[in-house]
Each structure stands twice: as structure tokens, then as C-alpha cells.
Design a protein around this motif. Structure first.
Motif, PDB file in Angstrom:
ATOM      1  N   SER A 270      29.518   4.467  56.727  1.00 29.76           N
ATOM      2  CA  SER A 270      30.250   4.503  55.749  1.00 29.76           C
ATOM      3  C   SER A 270      30.035   5.384  54.049  1.00 29.76           C
ATOM      4  N   ASP A 271      31.428   5.503  53.852  1.00 30.97           N
ATOM      5  CA  ASP A 271      30.907   7.134  53.444  1.00 30.97           C
ATOM      6  C   ASP A 271      30.610   6.276  51.833  1.00 30.97           C
ATOM      7  N   ARG A 272      30.393   5.053  51.687  1.00 24.21           N
ATOM      8  CA  ARG A 272      30.081   4.655  50.007  1.00 24.21           C
ATOM      9  C   ARG A 272      29.211   5.657  49.250  1.00 24.21           C
ATOM     10  N   SER A 273      27.970   6.232  49.910  1.00 22.35           N
ATOM     11  CA  SER A 273      27.599   7.373  49.074  1.00 22.35           C
ATOM     12  C   SER A 273      28.110   9.016  49.117  1.00 22.35           C
ATOM     13  N   GLY A 274      28.920   9.293  48.957  1.00 19.86           N
ATOM     14  CA  GLY A 274      29.792  10.250  49.224  1.00 19.86           C
ATOM     15  C   GLY A 274      30.362  11.331  50.701  1.00 19.86           C
ATOM     16  N   ARG A 275      29.053  10.904  50.715  1.00 16.38           N
ATOM     17  CA  ARG A 275      29.354  11.459  52.320  1.00 16.38           C
ATOM     18  C   ARG A 275      29.149  10.235  53.525  1.00 16.38           C
ATOM     19  N   PRO A 276      29.888  10.464  55.028  1.00 18.00           N
ATOM     20  CA  PRO A 276      28.984   9.384  56.048  1.00 18.00           C
ATOM     21  C   PRO A 276      27.711   9.570  56.531  1.00 18.00           C
ATOM     22  N   ALA A 277      27.387   8.520  56.302  1.00 17.31           N
ATOM     23  CA  ALA A 277      26.035   8.176  56.556  1.00 17.31           C
ATOM     24  C   ALA A 277      26.206   6.904  57.235  1.00 17.31           C
ATOM     25  N   LEU A 278      25.315   6.280  57.692  1.00 17.33           N
ATOM     26  CA  LEU A 278      24.280   5.466  58.384  1.00 17.33           C
ATOM     27  C   LEU A 278      23.783   3.746  57.774  1.00 17.33           C
ATOM     28  N   ASN A 284      25.460 -11.333  60.063  1.00 20.04           N
ATOM     29  CA  ASN A 284      26.129 -12.889  59.305  1.00 20.04           C
ATOM     30  C   ASN A 284      26.026 -12.238  57.859  1.00 20.04           C
ATOM     31  N   GLY A 285      26.215 -10.598  57.813  1.00 21.32           N
ATOM     32  CA  GLY A 285      26.400 -10.226  56.291  1.00 21.32           C
ATOM     33  C   GLY A 285      25.444 -10.039  55.834  1.00 21.32           C
ATOM     34  N   GLY A 286      25.407  -9.635  54.522  1.00 21.10           N
ATOM     35  CA  GLY A 286      23.643  -9.314  54.016  1.00 21.10           C
ATOM     36  C   GLY A 286      23.306  -8.214  52.805  1.00 21.10           C
ATOM     37  N   GLU A 287      22.457  -7.812  52.634  1.00 21.36           N
ATOM     38  CA  GLU A 287      22.217  -6.834  52.169  1.00 21.36           C
ATOM     39  C   GLU A 287      22.466  -4.856  53.193  1.00 21.36           C
ATOM     40  N   LEU A 288      22.901  -4.401  52.357  1.00 18.22           N
ATOM     41  CA  LEU A 288      22.911  -2.879  53.332  1.00 18.22           C
ATOM     42  C   LEU A 288      21.799  -1.933  53.120  1.00 18.22           C
ATOM     43  N   ARG A 289      21.493  -1.572  54.115  1.00 20.85           N
ATOM     44  CA  ARG A 289      20.544  -0.997  54.259  1.00 20.85           C
ATOM     45  C   ARG A 289      21.001   0.775  54.815  1.00 20.85           C
ATOM     46  N   ARG A 290      20.260   1.411  54.268  1.00 17.66           N
ATOM     47  CA  ARG A 290      21.203   3.183  55.022  1.00 17.66           C
ATOM     48  C   ARG A 290      19.619   3.401  56.165  1.00 17.66           C
ATOM     49  N   VAL A 291      20.125   3.579  57.223  1.00 20.56           N
ATOM     50  CA  VAL A 291      19.356   4.260  58.076  1.00 20.56           C
ATOM     51  C   VAL A 291      18.716   5.993  57.808  1.00 20.56           C
ATOM     52  N   PRO A 292      17.599   6.610  58.077  1.00 21.99           N
ATOM     53  CA  PRO A 292      17.152   7.465  57.148  1.00 21.99           C
ATOM     54  C   PRO A 292      17.346   8.771  58.147  1.00 21.99           C
ATOM     55  N   THR A 293      17.778   9.691  57.523  1.00 18.87           N
ATOM     56  CA  THR A 293      18.841  10.480  59.643  1.00 18.87           C
ATOM     57  C   THR A 293      18.587  11.965  58.717  1.00 18.87           C
ATOM     58  N   VAL A 294      19.035  12.406  59.377  1.00 19.98           N
ATOM     59  CA  VAL A 294      18.596  13.663  59.361  1.00 19.98           C
ATOM     60  C   VAL A 294      20.215  14.483  58.718  1.00 19.98           C
ATOM     61  N   GLY A 295      20.638  16.225  58.022  1.00 14.73           N
ATOM     62  CA  GLY A 295      21.557  16.408  58.413  1.00 14.73           C
ATOM     63  C   GLY A 295      22.630  15.871  57.000  1.00 14.73           C
ATOM     64  N   SER A 296      23.723  16.770  57.147  1.00 14.22           N
ATOM     65  CA  SER A 296      24.548  16.297  55.500  1.00 14.22           C
ATOM     66  C   SER A 296      25.553  14.796  55.579  1.00 14.22           C
ATOM     67  N   GLU A 297      25.562  14.655  57.144  1.00 16.60           N
ATOM     68  CA  GLU A 297      26.565  13.783  57.613  1.00 16.60           C
ATOM     69  C   GLU A 297      26.213  13.042  58.575  1.00 16.60           C
ATOM     70  N   ALA A 298      26.052  11.595  58.719  1.00 16.22           N
ATOM     71  CA  ALA A 298      25.864  10.712  60.456  1.00 16.22           C
ATOM     72  C   ALA A 298      26.562  10.110  60.784  1.00 16.22           C
ATOM     73  N   VAL A 299      27.504  10.001  62.520  1.00 14.45           N
ATOM     74  CA  VAL A 299      28.594   9.503  62.415  1.00 14.45           C
ATOM     75  C   VAL A 299      28.570   9.113  63.130  1.00 14.45           C
ATOM     76  N   THR A 300      29.184   7.648  63.586  1.00 14.73           N
ATOM     77  CA  THR A 300      28.664   7.620  65.570  1.00 14.73           C
ATOM     78  C   THR A 300      28.102   7.572  66.204  1.00 14.73           C
ATOM     79  N   PRO A 301      26.938   6.479  65.319  1.00 17.61           N
ATOM     80  CA  PRO A 301      25.981   5.763  65.920  1.00 17.61           C
ATOM     81  C   PRO A 301      26.415   5.098  67.642  1.00 17.61           C
ATOM     82  N   SER A 302      24.531   5.058  67.845  1.00 16.03           N
ATOM     83  CA  SER A 302      25.105   4.334  69.551  1.00 16.03           C
ATOM     84  C   SER A 302      23.401   4.117  70.072  1.00 16.03           C
ATOM     85  N   TRP A 303      23.189   2.145  69.746  1.00 19.21           N
ATOM     86  CA  TRP A 303      22.135   1.630  70.083  1.00 19.21           C
ATOM     87  C   TRP A 303      21.454   1.652  71.542  1.00 19.21           C
ATOM     88  N   SER A 304      20.609   2.033  71.682  1.00 24.05           N
ATOM     89  CA  SER A 304      19.488   2.341  73.534  1.00 24.05           C
ATOM     90  C   SER A 304      19.119   1.059  73.648  1.00 24.05           C
TER      91      SER A 304
END
Length: 397
Positions: A270-278, A284-304
Motif C-alpha cells: 500500500s502507498d498509504r504512507s506516501g511510498r509503497p510499503a508492506l 477477516n479484516g481488522g487493524e493493519l500492521r506495517r512490516v519493518p522493511t529496509v530501503g525507501s520502498e518495499a513491493v511484491t512480497p512472498s511468504w515462504s
């Protein structure tokens, strides 16, 4: 499963297959990210049916769990195969540690993949080779199609054949079909194509944007991006029905949903913070939690399968592959990979290897990256671009 942001939707690709089994045709790049050392293996003898022995050699050379060498090695291998029977023995020094007698019928290439997986499973309790990769390729200027190949780059098959582009492919959990976004004159829809026997069906019939097919581990739901209300939002939809639940509601643009392996949480961009972030949200919905990531943008996530997130991080003006491990292990950028923009990482079923597209200039190619050793290899050699890989689970049939 990883879905490109809308501005990146049309980046796609194709890679090339090696046609011989000589070790020197396998292009390797090394990274100094980890001190993990692969055990070495030397082939003492290999004989039998060429249709079985050649792919066996390729899978062994490219699996990444062993390092194939000549001369002195940690392990020595003896292999004989053909006529529906495989006999193989792995020796540690002079002592046999693994001996397998395997019967097979039908596809020799797949029998070879399963044979190498027997070594990997016996030594590391993992499997890798008996899986597949799906990706998109630009077959003509402006036309993208979906392709499937084996993990060594061989056995290439074309999945789609339309006059409009098909992008963002991902696997169903059973590994028998792929889901993708198909463009048409009226918009975008999600489609599913079963590989054997080949047949296709539409999964969405909503107005506006229907993209981002990430399938729930049960195979019963889709996490996807829709614009029914003229806003680009994250939804969960029943795979075989019209029932849907909206999980976000803002002016931000959402993209790239992927399911946690437990099926309870979705990671998305989502770019809700101004830049793409995870961000993370419950199924079922609910509160969003931001993932701590490196760099100025974070895109295309994949779970192992074991719960790590891989993503593309913008660092120093280019995109690099990064990992977020909630347990604090192996978190950060995979260093010293070849230069270029690395995009759309996807985890292998062994939770160690990744497939990702590497873009240099206008061309993208798919590479396999070992997250422990930092070694990378090109999947295929082709003159046209490829991107958006997704790695299947180990095949069940």
C-alpha cells in the motif's frame, strides 16, 4: 505468490533452457551474504537411459543443496537407471549413507527430479526438484503470455494463447493449475488454467479492475485487488462464487497480496504512507500492521512455507531482494547479487531458494537465488524478457 503493483503490471519475461548436461553451461554468480557451506558431491559413476541420466545430472547440478565437483568430495554418488528402475547410492568417504531402489513409470524427467529429491530429503529433510515455475513472457511486442517450466529450466510449455496479454501468474495449492490476470477490451479478469488436461475458466466477472490472484492455502479463496467502487482496494473472494469481503477502504492504492502459509494473514503493498510499503491484515479484516522493511520502498512480497517474507526493496536507487524473518534470522538484503533491478521474488518449497526477475536495461531474466549461500543462476537463456515468476509446491500426484 506475488502480484506486481499497477505501474509494474506489464513487466514480464521468458528464460532459456540448457540443452546439455555439462556443468560448465550452468551460469553461476556468487554472493558473500552467508558463510553457509554446501556439502560437495562427486559422481563416481552414472549409467543407464540417457533420457533419465541427463535430467538427473541437471537437477543434481542445479538443486543448490549440494555442490557438484570433480575429484575429492564430501560425498560420492553411484547412479544407474532405466527400464523403470533406479538404483543409487551416496557414500560418505567409503561408507554408504543413503541407498535407494526406486521404481518409476512414464516420465523419465520427472523420475529424475524425484530421485534427486530423495537425496535432498534424506540429507536435509527438504524437497525441491519435483516442482515447477510459472512466469510470463513477451512473445510479441506488447503481448504477454504465461509459460511453465521445470526447476532446471527444461520442459518449457506455453499455458495461454490469447490476442490479449496474460500476466501475474500464480499456482493453485495443488500445483495442477495456474491463476493469472487476463486483459481484454472491457478490462481485466482473473482466469484459471488447468495444465493436464488443458482447460480454462474465468474466476471473476466484476466491472473494473480484477487483478492480483493470490490463492488461499486451502484453495477456496482469492486475495485480490478490485476497483468495484472506483477505488483500488484489497478483497477476499470465494474462488467458486461471487461472495467477497473488502479488507481496505482508503484513497491509497493496494497491490500484491499474498497469503501467510497458515491462511490467517495477508501481506500486501500500500502507498498509504506516501511510498509503497508492506502491511499485514487478518483474513477477516481488522487493524493493519506495517512490516519493518529496509530501503525507501518495499513491493511484491512472498511468504515462504516456514513464514519468512521476501520482497523487492528499493535501496540506493535500485531494487534488491530482501528478507524479513519475524524470528530475526536472515533479515535484510541479499548482498552481492549481480547488478540490476531485482523484482518479484518467490519462495521455493524448501524455504531456502527464491526465483526472481533481474532487469538490466529493458530486458528482464529469471534467476534462481540461494538465500543461504548467495549463489544465483539464470534459469534459461532467451533473447526476450521474462518476469513475474511463481514457484509451485512439490507435486502431489
Amino acid at each position: 505468490m506475488k502480484i506486481k503493483t499497477p505501474v509494474l503490471l506489464l513487466l514480464i519475461a521468458l528464460c532459456a533452457v540448457f540443452t546439455t548436461v555439462r556443468a560448465n553451461v550452468i551460469e553461476i554468480n556468487k554472493s558473500a551474504r552467508q558463510t553457509f557451506v554446501q556439502p560437495t558431491i562427486a559422481i563416481k559413476s552414472i549409467s543407464g537411459d540417457k533420457a533419465l541420466c541427463e535430467p538427473f545430472y541437471r537437477y543434481l547440478a542445479t538443486c543448490g543443496w549440494f555442490r557438484l565437483v570433480k575429484g575429492q568430495a564430501d560425498y560420492n554418488l553411484e547412479f544407474t537407471g532405466g527400464d523403470g528402475r533406479i538404483v543409487m547410492q551416496l557414500n560418505f568417504g567409503a561408507n554408504p549413507v543413503i541407498r535407494k531402489n526406486i521404481t518409476y513409470s512414464g516420465d523419465s524427467r520427472r523420475a529424475a527430479a524425484r530421485a534427486v529429491d530423495e537425496f535432498i530429503n534424506s540429507r536435509f529433510n527438504q524437497r525441491l526438484c519435483d516442482s515447477q515455475l510459472v512466469f510470463t513472457a513477451e512473445t510479441k511486442r506488447g503481448l504477454k503470455e504465461v509459460f511453465v517450466c521445470d526447476t532446471d529450466g527444461g520442459n518449457l510449455r506455453k499455458v495461454t494463447d490469447y490476442s490479449n496479454s496474460c500476466v501475474e501468474p500464480s499456482w493453485m495449492p495443488d500445483g495442477r493449475s495456474v491463476v493469472y490476470t487476463r486483459y481484454s477490451a472491457s478490462g481485466t479478469d482473473l482466469c484459471e488454467t488447468m495444465l493436464n488436461p488443458w482447460r480454462t475458466r474465468r474466476l471473476t466477472r466484476f466491472p473494473g479492475m480484477n487483478v492480483g490472484a493470490s490463492v488461499h492455502p486451502s484453495g477456496n479463496f482469492l486475495a485480490m485487488i478490485m476497483s468495484i467502487d472506483r477505488q483500488v482496494e484489497l478483497y477476499v473472494k470465494a474462488l467458486n462464487g461471487r461472495e467477497r469481503r473488502r479488507l481496505t477502504n482508503s484513497k491509497a492504492v493496494e497491490a500484491s497480496p499474498c497469503w501467510h502459509p497458515d491462511g490467517q494473514t495477508i501481506c500486501f503493498v500500500s502507498d498509504r504512507s506516501g511510498r509503497p510499503a508492506l502491511y499485514l491484515v487478518g483474513a477477516n479484516g481488522g487493524e493493519l500492521r506495517r512490516v519493518p522493511t529496509v530501503g525507501s520502498e518495499a513491493v511484491t512480497p512472498s511468504w515462504s512455507p516456514d513464514g519468512k517474507l521476501a520482497y523487492a526493496a528499493k535501496v540506493g536507487g535500485s531494487y534488491q531482494i530482501a528478507i524479513y524473518d519475524p524470528r530475526g534470522v536472515d533479515t535484510g538484503v541479499i548482498k552481492n547479487l549481480p547488478a540490476g533491478d531485482w523484482e518479484a521474488p518467490t519462495w521455493a518449497p524448501d524455504s531456502r531458494h527464491l526465483a526472481a526477475s533481474r532487469r538490466v536495461g529493458r530486458k528482464s531474466e529469471i534467476y534462481i537465488v540461494d538465500s543461504k549461500t548467495g549463489v544465483s543462476r539464470k534459469l534459461r537463456n532467451m533473447s526476450i524478457s521474462q518476469t513475474s515468476p511463481d514457484w509451485s509446491p512439490i507435486r502431489r500426484d
